[in-house]
Design an enzyme around this catalytic site. Structure first.
Site, mmCIF file in Angstrom:
data_model
loop_
_atom_site.group_PDB
_atom_site.id
_atom_site.type_symbol
_atom_site.label_atom_id
_atom_site.label_comp_id
_atom_site.label_asym_id
_atom_site.label_seq_id
_atom_site.Cartn_x
_atom_site.Cartn_y
_atom_site.Cartn_z
ATOM 1 N N TYR A 33 -2.475 0.566 6.445
ATOM 2 C CA TYR A 33 -2.631 -0.848 6.786
ATOM 3 C C TYR A 33 -3.020 -1.664 5.559
ATOM 4 C CZ TYR A 33 -7.767 -0.677 6.586
ATOM 5 O OH TYR A 33 -9.064 -0.561 6.161
ATOM 6 N N ARG A 52 0.006 -2.106 -3.101
ATOM 7 C CA ARG A 52 -0.826 -1.015 -2.567
ATOM 8 C C ARG A 52 -0.224 -0.440 -1.294
ATOM 9 N NH1 ARG A 52 -7.059 -2.138 -1.404
ATOM 10 N NH2 ARG A 52 -6.148 -3.399 0.274
ATOM 11 N N LYS A 150 -4.847 3.810 1.896
ATOM 12 C CA LYS A 150 -5.464 2.916 2.878
ATOM 13 C C LYS A 150 -4.950 3.248 4.277
ATOM 14 C CE LYS A 150 -6.845 -1.944 3.358
ATOM 15 N NZ LYS A 150 -8.289 -1.722 3.128
#
Length: 286
Positions: A33, A52, A150
């Site tokens: 996420y 990212r 993440k």
């Protein structure tokens, strides 16, 4: 009025958005996420979040189903559809619906599940805690060792925040082998003799997008930055401390495990970095 959300290419009222119970994000936490802040109706650090996102997907071998321009268009539409001036957009991508619960990954052509939704957070840049600072406790860091990805595996982070709340504090800093890794949902910093000290990038911490921007701004302002490990005792003896995240921006820390830092008020380095970050981020927002 029902919030409009994004699900696999469709914009739907939140009450109509449905995801299969066999989705691996639900049964395996097999998902990543990003959360992007919105100030004045514009997205903060969006290119960094996209970079990212791609890295997290690549580390887990999940196919990225959309181009950056498509994510941007969806973010902007959600801002418009939901009338968000200041707030956040959450984006989650799972490995998709494997048709059953299985530890083995589903076939490679299984479509990933893409979810996006936003919410208003009026005054996000004017959080009163920035004027008073937050108080943290330290806890053992027992998370898995790929914190640089993440993922949605956030149970311990949530438990750490709840332990801090139960202790009457605001948040928790996590500790491994005597050294602070990061906060429960943020990167951690101390300041000693004018030098900003924060743990170097590795698999042990999230590669914060706000962290990268803040350290760049600090360098441009000719502040001294040391990327190295620091202990809890070193943190308690620091002149000041702070955290960074997409939602908190730069937030001063004034107490660690009951030890007051400095005079108990936000220090000049944290205050200045928050001012610079908000000013520069607004200028670069898209």
């Amino acid at each position: 009025m029902s919030r409009i959300v994004y699900l696999n290419g469709e914009y739907l009222p939140e009450t109509e958005a449905k995801v299969s119970i066999f989705d691996r994000g639900f049964v395996m936490a097999d998902a990543v996420y990003e959360v992007t802040s919105i100030l004045d109706g514009k997205l903060i650090d969006f290119p960094g979040h996209m970079a990212r996102l791609q890295r997290s997907l690549g580390e887990l071998g999940i196919r990225n189903p959309l181009a950056d321009a498509e994510y941007l268009a969806a973010h902007r539409r959600l801002i418009e559809e939901n009338g968000i001036t200041d707030g956040m957009i959450y984006l989650q991508i799972s490995r998709g619906n494997g048709g059953d619960r299985d530890f083995v990954f589903p076939p490679e052509d299984t479509p990933p599940t893409v979810v996006m939704f936003g919410w208003n957070k009026p005054g996000i840049a004017d959080n009163p805690q920035a004027q008073t600072g937050i108080r943290v406790i330290t806890l053992p860091d027992i998370r898995w060792h790929r914190r640089d990805i993440k993922t949605v595996q956030l149970l311990f982070s949530s438990m750490a925040k709840m332990q801090a709340k139960a202790a009457g504090k605001d948040d928790a800093w996590l500790v491994e082998d005597g050294f602070v890794t990061e906060g429960s949902s943020n990167n951690a910093y101390i300041v000693k003799n004018g030098a900003i000290i924060t743990r170097a990038l590795s698999n042990d911490i999230l590669h914060g997008i706000t962290r990268a921007a803040v350290l760049r701004f600090a360098d441009e302002a000719q502040m001294t930055v040391e990327e190295r490990n620091f202990t809890v005792d070193e943190a308690k003896a620091a002149d000041e401390a702070f955290i960074t995240s997409a939602s908190a921006f730069v937030m001063p820390v004034v107490e660690i495990d009951g030890a007051t830092l400095g005079d108990g008020r936000p220090g000049p380095v944290a205050r200045r970095l928050r001012e610079i970050y908000l000013d520069e981020s607004r200028k670069a927002a898209i």
